[in-house]
Design a protein around this motif. Structure first.
Motif, short mmCIF file in Angstrom:
data_model
loop_
_atom_site.label_atom_id
_atom_site.label_comp_id
_atom_site.label_asym_id
_atom_site.label_seq_id
_atom_site.Cartn_x
_atom_site.Cartn_y
_atom_site.Cartn_z
N ILE A 283 14.50 5.00 50.93
CA ILE A 283 13.83 5.14 49.64
C ILE A 283 12.52 4.38 49.79
N LEU A 284 11.42 5.10 49.70
CA LEU A 284 10.10 4.53 49.93
C LEU A 284 9.44 4.01 48.66
N PRO B 80 22.78 0.00 46.57
CA PRO B 80 21.61 0.68 45.99
C PRO B 80 20.31 0.08 46.52
N ILE B 81 19.34 0.95 46.76
CA ILE B 81 18.03 0.53 47.26
C ILE B 81 17.03 0.80 46.13
N PRO C 171 9.86 -0.97 49.12
CA PRO C 171 10.58 -1.89 50.01
C PRO C 171 9.66 -3.00 50.50
N ALA C 172 10.25 -4.13 50.81
CA ALA C 172 9.49 -5.24 51.38
C ALA C 172 8.92 -4.81 52.74
#
Length: 180
Positions: A163-164, A52-53, A176-177
């Protein structure tokens, strides 16, 4: 009389210049089916583990481009694995050519209330999208329609997802990093 008999025998040996009428009618030719205007791209996870993101698990998806380069369509199914409801998930669908170079992308800004542990399903395949009608499934899709063919769509062969951003009902969020 012999001459008449000779002509009859001769006529029986000479093939007719056209086929004689048959007792059974010829079968009617079947129409050629219309080719699918879309071409499905190979769709896969951006990582080997498919973890999962942002606490969003992607359950499936697909991307297709119009064969004439005039459009594209993408759908996704996902689940919120966080302990709090998500209210927004921003997806991106990069499309790549044979060499793996990104040639385009689609974006889906999915908003709603996504309760923990509940599957949020979209169309499972290009074929199911073309056959069906389900407004709920359509909400997990995005598309692009162009008046002129786009060469990048003609070159696209593979697609994935990113996924942004994820926003949660408690006001928290995830992005996200840098560099991912």
């Amino acid at each position: 009389m012999r001459t008449l008999l000779a002509l009859v025998v001769l006529a029986m040996q000479v093939p007719l210049p056209w086929p004689p009428p048959s007792a059974s009618p010829k079968p009617t030719p079947k129409p050629t089916p219309t080719p699918n205007p879309y071409r499905a791209l190979k769709f896969g996870t951006p990582t080997i583990g498919a973890e999962p993101i942002g606490k969003i698990a992607v359950l499936g998806g697909w991307v297709a481009v119009k064969r004439d380069g005039h459009g594209a369509h993408a759908c996704i199914s996902f689940r919120n694995d966080a302990s709090v409801s998500a209210t927004r998930v921003l997806f991106e669908f990069p499309m790549m050519d044979h060499a793996g170079a990104q040639v385009g992308k689609l974006t889906l800004d999915r908003r709603g209330t996504f309760s923990p542990g509940v599957d949020i399903n979209g169309w499972s395949s290009l074929e199911s999208w073309q056959r069906g009608s389900n407004r709920g499934y359509d909400e997990n899709c995005t598309g692009l329609s162009l008046g002129v063919a786009a060469f990048p769509l003609l070159q696209a062969r593979f697609a994935t997802y990113k996924i942004l951003r994820v926003e949660y009902a408690d006001g928290t969020g995830w992005t996200p990093a840098s560099g991912s």
